[in-house]
Design an enzyme around this catalytic site. Structure first.
Site, short mmCIF file in Angstrom:
data_model
loop_
_atom_site.label_atom_id
_atom_site.label_comp_id
_atom_site.label_asym_id
_atom_site.label_seq_id
_atom_site.Cartn_x
_atom_site.Cartn_y
_atom_site.Cartn_z
N ALA A 72 19.54 -13.98 -43.12
CA ALA A 72 19.52 -13.54 -44.64
C ALA A 72 18.21 -13.77 -45.36
O ALA A 72 18.20 -14.51 -46.17
CB ALA A 72 20.87 -14.38 -45.37
N CYS A 133 20.82 -2.71 -45.53
CA CYS A 133 20.57 -4.09 -45.63
C CYS A 133 21.61 -4.82 -45.98
O CYS A 133 21.81 -4.89 -47.47
CB CYS A 133 19.29 -4.43 -46.14
SG CYS A 133 18.96 -6.30 -46.22
N GLY A 220 21.48 -9.48 -32.35
CA GLY A 220 21.23 -9.95 -30.88
C GLY A 220 22.30 -9.61 -29.78
O GLY A 220 23.30 -8.48 -30.03
N GLY A 246 20.14 -2.43 -31.73
CA GLY A 246 21.32 -3.68 -31.82
C GLY A 246 21.22 -4.34 -30.71
O GLY A 246 21.74 -3.68 -29.71
#
Length: 306
Positions: A72, A133, A220, A246
């Site tokens: 974040a 975002c 991840g 991704g």
């Protein structure tokens, strides 16, 4: 030495290979140029840039998870004026190809202002407009969760730019295809997806969220199957290039994304784990292509649809 088998064309611009470090994981490039020649990359998407400087979210901002991580950061950047006056000149010294400018905003007029400024920079080949975002309030992902709001950003940005506009989409929606189609109809030149999924962790000792922002973007290897599914769906529904993002961390992942319909592939979290990740993926691509009988990468885009 450029391997012509790896070349692809992204919105009318030829790139040496489809491997693109994702925004927010590669800074402005020169940091990585200290450890290897980043001109081996197809291109890269530089740090998310906003109209005004942003300090970002309070710390802690990052938490590790099984097969991924939460972040974040909150679009920390020096603002578009300093990106143009300070960051791009440093980048120009170490990267000699067109670069992707990643742009974020909190209102349509902010996207317009920043895109219009960046569009004039010679080294910028594409604008990647981030409407996805999950780590900022009052903007960002809110544009990417509604087809009409997404289209309004696309129309406004296209009216003031000359370079290809890529719209970066969030996976945190019910129907990503509807949003992608709205962006295409509004004039987007390409779609990139997915940005991070919304997640959180709790510190058992403190009995409180691990991240100061409470939630963060989950990325991840764990999100890779979700990203492949969404790239597959969107690339079938639109007639513009799709960039797959991704959980990509290997040459095999790049090929899988391209078979699902991606023209190019961005690598994000893997760069934070291994700064050589993109270089190693590019180095490994020819051998993996040989293993699966692939003559040219451009031949396999969307081949899984057939």
């Amino acid at each position: 030495m450029v391997d012509n088998r790896l070349k692809v064309n992204l919105c009318g611009i030829d790139i040496d290979n489809p491997v693109i470090p994702a925004s927010g994981t590669f800074g402005f490039g020169y940091e990585f140029a200290e450890i290897y020649d980043i001109n081996c990359l197809g291109t890269f998407s530089f740090k998310g840039t906003t109209k005004d400087p942003r300090f970002g979210n309070p710390t802690p901002r990052i938490a590790e998870c099984s097969s991924g991580l939460l972040n974040a950061v909150g679009l920390q950047n020096p603002g578009v004026e300093k990106v143009i006056s300070e960051e791009l000149p440093k980048l120009r010294e170490c990267f000699h190809k067109p670069v992707v400018a990643n742009i974020s905003g909190f209102a349509v007029d902010e996207y317009v202002y920043t895109c219009q400024k960046i569009d004039k920079e010679d080294q910028v080949g594409w604008l990647e407009v981030n409407i996805s975002c999950p780590n900022v309030h009052g903007g960002g992902m809110s544009f990417g969760t509604d087809p009409e709001a997404a289209a309004s950003v696309v129309r406004a940005v296209k009216a003031v730019t000359t370079k290809p506009v890529i719209i970066k989409l969030t996976p945190n929606v019910t129907d990503i295809v509807a949003i992608a189609k709205a962006c295409e109809e509004a004039g987007a030149d390409a779609i990139s997806l997915i940005n991070t999924m919304l997640g959180m962790r709790i510190d058992l000792a403190k009995k409180a969220p691990l991240i100061a922002n409470t939630t963060g973007g989950f990325s991840g290897p764990a999100v890779f199957p979700v990203a492949v599914r969404m790239v597959y769906q969107v690339s079938q529904a639109v007639n513009i290039p799709v960039i797959g993002i991704g959980g990509v961390s290997t040459a095999e992942d790049v090929i899988e994304m391209m078979m699902a319909g991606a023209t190019a592939v961005e690598v994000g979290a893997a760069n934070l784990v291994n700064p050589f990740a993109c270089k190693e993926i590019i180095d490994n691509l020819p051998a993996v292509m040989d293993k699966y009988g692939i003559e040219k990468l451009s031949d396999i885009v969307g081949i899984a649809h057939k």
